[in-house]
Enzyme design. Structure first.
Site, PDB file in Angstrom:
ATOM      1  N   HIS A 281      65.491  34.421 -10.812  1.00  0.00           N
ATOM      2  CA  HIS A 281      66.699  33.595 -10.657  1.00  0.00           C
ATOM      3  C   HIS A 281      67.657  34.097  -9.585  1.00  0.00           C
ATOM      4  CE1 HIS A 281      66.404  30.946 -14.233  1.00  0.00           C
ATOM      5  NE2 HIS A 281      65.646  31.918 -14.686  1.00  0.00           N
TER       6      HIS A 281
ATOM      7  N   LYS B   6      81.784  25.638 -13.270  1.00  0.00           N
ATOM      8  CA  LYS B   6      80.697  26.616 -13.213  1.00  0.00           C
ATOM      9  C   LYS B   6      81.323  27.988 -13.369  1.00  0.00           C
ATOM     10  CE  LYS B   6      79.629  24.876  -9.094  1.00  0.00           C
ATOM     11  NZ  LYS B   6      78.180  24.773  -9.156  1.00  0.00           N
ATOM     12  N   ARG B   7      80.497  29.042 -13.544  1.00  0.00           N
ATOM     13  CA  ARG B   7      81.068  30.373 -13.606  1.00  0.00           C
ATOM     14  C   ARG B   7      81.907  30.662 -12.363  1.00  0.00           C
ATOM     15  NH1 ARG B   7      79.178  34.331 -16.973  1.00  0.00           N
ATOM     16  NH2 ARG B   7      80.937  35.480 -16.114  1.00  0.00           N
TER      17      ARG B   7
ATOM     18  N   LYS C  94      80.277  31.143  -5.202  1.00  0.00           N
ATOM     19  CA  LYS C  94      80.395  29.719  -5.539  1.00  0.00           C
ATOM     20  C   LYS C  94      81.600  29.067  -4.847  1.00  0.00           C
ATOM     21  CE  LYS C  94      78.083  30.129 -10.086  1.00  0.00           C
ATOM     22  NZ  LYS C  94      77.056  29.088 -10.197  1.00  0.00           N
TER      23      LYS C  94
ATOM     24  N   THR D 129      72.360  23.787 -11.763  1.00  0.00           N
ATOM     25  CA  THR D 129      71.925  22.688 -12.622  1.00  0.00           C
ATOM     26  C   THR D 129      73.097  21.756 -12.921  1.00  0.00           C
ATOM     27  OG1 THR D 129      72.283  24.109 -14.557  1.00  0.00           O
ATOM     28  CG2 THR D 129      70.007  23.896 -13.742  1.00  0.00           C
TER      29      THR D 129
ATOM     30  N   LYS E 114      73.388  17.493 -13.495  1.00  0.00           N
ATOM     31  CA  LYS E 114      74.070  16.761 -14.575  1.00  0.00           C
ATOM     32  C   LYS E 114      75.024  15.733 -13.984  1.00  0.00           C
ATOM     33  CE  LYS E 114      74.122  21.114 -17.099  1.00  0.00           C
ATOM     34  NZ  LYS E 114      74.988  22.302 -17.320  1.00  0.00           N
TER      35      LYS E 114
HETATM   36  C1  PLP Z   1      75.184  23.439 -16.604  1.00  0.00           C
HETATM   37  C2  PLP Z   1      76.126  24.496 -17.010  1.00  0.00           C
HETATM   38  C3  PLP Z   1      76.307  25.628 -16.206  1.00  0.00           C
HETATM   39  C4  PLP Z   1      75.615  25.810 -14.878  1.00  0.00           C
HETATM   40  O1  PLP Z   1      76.409  25.245 -13.849  1.00  0.00           O
HETATM   41  P1  PLP Z   1      76.126  25.535 -12.297  1.00  0.00           P
HETATM   42  O2  PLP Z   1      77.036  24.596 -11.595  1.00  0.00           O
HETATM   43  O3  PLP Z   1      74.687  25.194 -12.066  1.00  0.00           O
HETATM   44  O4  PLP Z   1      76.424  26.952 -12.044  1.00  0.00           O
HETATM   45  C5  PLP Z   1      77.213  26.595 -16.619  1.00  0.00           C
HETATM   46  N1  PLP Z   1      77.899  26.465 -17.769  1.00  0.00           N
HETATM   47  C6  PLP Z   1      77.754  25.383 -18.565  1.00  0.00           C
HETATM   48  C7  PLP Z   1      78.562  25.290 -19.814  1.00  0.00           C
HETATM   49  C8  PLP Z   1      76.857  24.366 -18.222  1.00  0.00           C
HETATM   50  O5  PLP Z   1      76.716  23.309 -19.034  1.00  0.00           O
END
Ligand code: PLP
Length: 803
Positions: A349, A537-538, A543, A647, A651
């Site tokens: 990853h 996101k984190r 990022k 990911t 979504k």
């Molecule tokens: C999908 C998801 C992530 C991943 O988000 P990225 O934008 O791909 O870093 C992180 N936290 C939660 C709660 C998520 O549902």
């Protein structure tokens, strides 16, 4: 046995009786929590038979055990009701009883057994393998505290413990009888008997009992129920007999106490290594025990089992399997190694070489004495092989070594000890093969492969976006739930005014739902007709939430100084959600900056009808279910080459948001699918970033001097522009941007501003925008984890489906 959910009448009777008898009260005295517990218990009882049947059918089948330190499951009740096909009966019965199912569902705590993307991926995988009837089971740790709860106090992140297990966890079943004793510390004695057979004794080990708690994973309308097995650390009887001290009890409780809130670096190293060995060894040994019961031997193990490791955290599976085969089964090394490598598959990853997991030998060796000597032997033999192949002093011998610089290099062990290594998006796999892991890819030419990540559309659309489900039902039916490529059928409707209008209404409804939630929780009012521009996101420098924040300052400056800009600008609301690792100082400063910007602009009566910003508190899976469908613009702006896949981007796309992003991770594949007119791509690409890093001549200060809009926002960080913080509050941020800017924020800033302007303008042509939005949904089918899991199975696992 009667079917509890057969019809409303049956369910109503059983449900009322269950509540009354469980709590010894009248139904009308019961509260939503009690109703939740009983609903969950009834559903668990309902699927119990299928769970048992699935296990029986799988018994002699080839199966996959998916090992992951994290499963970010979120709430399970809604998903379980839907997958079991009983949601409608329950909903209608609750309506008749005057109960709010939604409110009852919210009584379940969000299972935050993960940090972010990696853990959520594992959770989506579980949903898809069950839907596809594949015998795949999860293994992880039953952390007593999940990922921390975040509060924002005076603009700063404050962390609180997540006591998700404080009430009962209705889904789990404790299976004490399948516990495994795991040895730590002590020393090894080896002797060879008269027949030349090796005997290995682990003396003075400190045993910990790993106890499994099984959670059912319900397949979509197919009677398959797989298992997510979570291991908990408890006192071992073996050790107690030798007299376990209080100190021993205290230390062992810590093993399954909490999830490490950091996906990049490791702290509390020994404890984390204990966690890794505990669940890897316990999960493995439970499988081996069953396997021997059924087949009487481990010789055929690689025909029947795949141990898939999600990142390197469960890599100790490899030396542990060697230990069992060699020490316990008496196999010779080569044969054991052959079996081991044919049983293990590894998903990488990370790209950043410095983020690859390494363990200091001085910690590893005393904690896991036998596992260490086995790892040493794997290393020694591999090194001999490399010397023979490349030459005594070849560069590769050191580059690919498992032990070097006093460290155990887990990725090198995982690659050597597995039959498949996959990356998580096309670009990421290319970088692995051509740069980061080039030596290994040249040496093992068929081992590396790509499996682009995905998301489960059942949670992220069916459960989260009822208005979209209804549009899809009326246009393309419901086949897409079983085969998401069918979403492409929506393309035929992109000129249908009726459907475009419904898409518009869908977005407005979802945006309103998010606006209501934000108002309820944080008292901030936002306008659902403004553009919802969302980055969740984190929080991490790569990022680039900071670039987003600086852009908001820029837009504010433009609106303030150029009234004519207000005429051509469609109001825009910037929404952030992010947790920073508690020790990540810079990331926490960025949170403070975002909140400081929000406070200033939201309270400026001249501009607040055009521009607002919100930082939502405690972003987690449950929150994401409201956020994902509510976005117009999805911010995916990482420095190119740094985000393995992402990911969240998928979504958003599936729910009809347009991406504004760099050519990084899976954004590249999103762009290829929707075409350039339906995405806003900007900035440096991965090659250019790599080149800049190599040259090491980048001078952000020159950009500051030469671009007035950059100079203005950077100066505003520390010139008193923000009146409610000390003037030096953001000094570190300014210094970092001017001196280093290692994530090329200033370099990409102008391109980002232009892409934002383009997006704002595009939004104002409503029909054209809605069309783009529909195209994004239509093309998103590729990103279902059903496709991802199909590919894992076709190329790596080779499982048959459960009949
Ligand atoms: C999908 C998801 C992530 C991943 O988000 P990225 O934008 O791909 O870093 C992180 N936290 C939660 C709660 C998520 O549902």
């Amino acid at each position: 046995m009667i079917n509890i959910f057969k019809d409303k009448k049956t369910f109503k009777e059983i449900f009322i009786d269950k509540v009354e008898s469980t709590y010894a009260i009248d139904f009308n005295e019961s509260n939503t929590y009690q109703q939740y517990v009983c609903l969950g218990q009834l559903l668990k009882q309902h699927i119990g038979k299928d769970w048992n049947q699935t296990r029986k059918k799988e018994k002699e089948m080839r199966q996959v055990y998916y090992f992951s330190m994290e499963f970010l499951m979120g709430r399970m009740i809604t998903n379980n009701l839907m997958n079991a096909g009983v949601y409608d009966v329950v909903k209608e019965t609750f309506d008749e009883l005057g109960l709010d199912l939604n409110e009852v569902e919210h009584k379940e705590s969000d299972a935050g057994l993960g940090n972010g993307g990696l853990g959520r991926l594992a959770a989506c995988f579980m949903d898809s393998v069950a839907a596809l009837k594949l015998p795949v089971h999860g293994n992880s740790i039953r952390y007593r505290y999940g990922f921390f709860k975040q509060k924002i106090e005076n603009g700063y992140q404050v962390e609180y413990p997540d006591r998700w297990l404080k009430d009962i966890h209705v889904w789990e079943t404790r299976r004490q009888e399948e516990s495994v004793d795991i040895p730590f510390y002590g020393h090894i004695e080896i002797n060879v008997d008269d027949n030349g057979k090796l005997h290995v004794y682990h003396k003075n080990a400190e045993y910990v009992k790993a106890v499994p708690y099984d959670v059912p994973v319900i397949g979509y309308h197919n009677q398959v129920v797989n298992t997510l097995r979570l291991w908990s650390a408890e006192p071992s009887d073996l050790y107690e007999n030798q007299g376990g001290t209080f100190e021993y009890h205290k230390k062992l409780r810590q093993i399954s106490e909490m999830l490490y809130p950091n996906d990049e670096t490791d702290e509390g190293k020994i404890l984390r290594l204990k966690q890794q060995y505990l669940f890897s060894a316990a999960g493995l040994n439970a499988v081996l025990r069953k396997h021997k019961e059924i087949f009487g031997t481990l010789e055929n193990l690689s025909e029947k089992a795949v141990f898939h490791i999600n990142d390197t955290h469960p890599t100790l599976i490899i030396p542990e399997l060697m230990r069992v085969l060699v020490d316990e089964e008496g196999m010779d090394w080569d044969k054991a190694w052959d079996i081991t490598r044919n049983c293990v598959a590894y998903t990488n990853h990370t790209i950043l070489a410095e983020a690859l997991e390494k363990w200091p030998i001085r910690l590893f060796q005393p904690l896991l004495p036998r596992i260490y000597t086995i790892t040493e032997e794997i290393h020694r033999r591999f090194e001999m092989e490399l010397r023979a192949h490349f030459g005594e002093n070849a560069r590769e011998v050191l580059a690919m070594a498992i032990l070097k610089d006093g460290m155990v290099h887990m990725a090198n062990l995982a690659i050597t000890g597995s039959f498949s290594v996959n990356g998580v998006a096309a670009l990421h796999t290319d970088i692995l093969k051509e740069i980061e892991m080039k030596d290994f890819n040249d040496y093992y030419p068929n081992k590396f492969n790509n499996k682009t990540n995905g998301i489960t559309h059942r949670r992220w659309v069916v459960q989260s976006n009822p208005e979209l489900v209804s549009i899809l039902k009326d246009t393309i039916g419901d086949e897409w739930i079983y085969d998401t490529t069918k979403l492409e059928g929506l393309l035929k409707f992109t000129n249908d005014d009726q459907i475009l209008k419904r898409y518009d209404e869908m977005k407005l409804a979802r945006k309103t739902a998010l606006a209501d939630k934000i108002y309820k929780e944080q008292g901030i009012q936002i306008d659902p007709t403004s553009i919802f521009d969302i980055q969740v996101k984190r929080l991490h420098e790569y990022k680039r939430q900071l670039m987003n924040a600086l852009h908001i300052m820029h837009v504010y400056n433009e609106l303030k100084t150029k009234p004519e800009v207000r005429q051509s600008f469609h109001p825009q609301t910037f929404i952030f959600g992010a947790k920073a690792a508690p020790t990540y100082y810079f990331a926490k400063k960025v949170i403070k900056l975002i909140n400081t910007i929000a406070e200033k602009i939201n309270n400026d009566s001249e501009t607040s009808k055009y521009l607002k910003a919100v930082f939502v508190e405690d972003y987690n899976v449950t929150y994401a279910e409201t956020i994902m469908p509510a976005a117009d613009l999805s911010e995916q702006i990482s420095t190119a080459s740094k985000e393995a896949s992402g990911t969240g981007n998928m979504k958003f796309m599936m729910n009809g948001a347009l991406t504004i992003g760099t050519l990084d991770g899976a954004n590249v594949e999103i762009g290829e699918l929707v075409g350039n007119d339906n995405i806003f791509i900007f900035g440096l690409d991965a090659k250019e970033v790599t080149q800049l890093q190599k040259e090491a001549t980048y001078k952000p200060y020159d950009l500051y001097l030469n671009d007035p809009k950059i100079k203005r926002v950077i100066d505003q960080l520390t010139n008193g522009f923000f009146t409610n913080v000390p003037q030096n509050e953001f000094e570190e941020i300014r210094r970092n941007l001017l001196d280093k800017d290692q994530y090329y924020i200033l370099k990409d800033f102008d391109a980002y501003v232009k892409a934002q302007q383009k997006a704002n303008k595009a939004y104002q042509d409503r029909t054209a925008w809605l069309k783009k939005s529909m195209i994004n949904t239509a093309k998103s089918g590729f990103f279902s984890t059903d496709r991802t899991m199909f590919e894992y199975n076709r190329d790596i696992w080779h499982l048959e489906t459960i009949k």
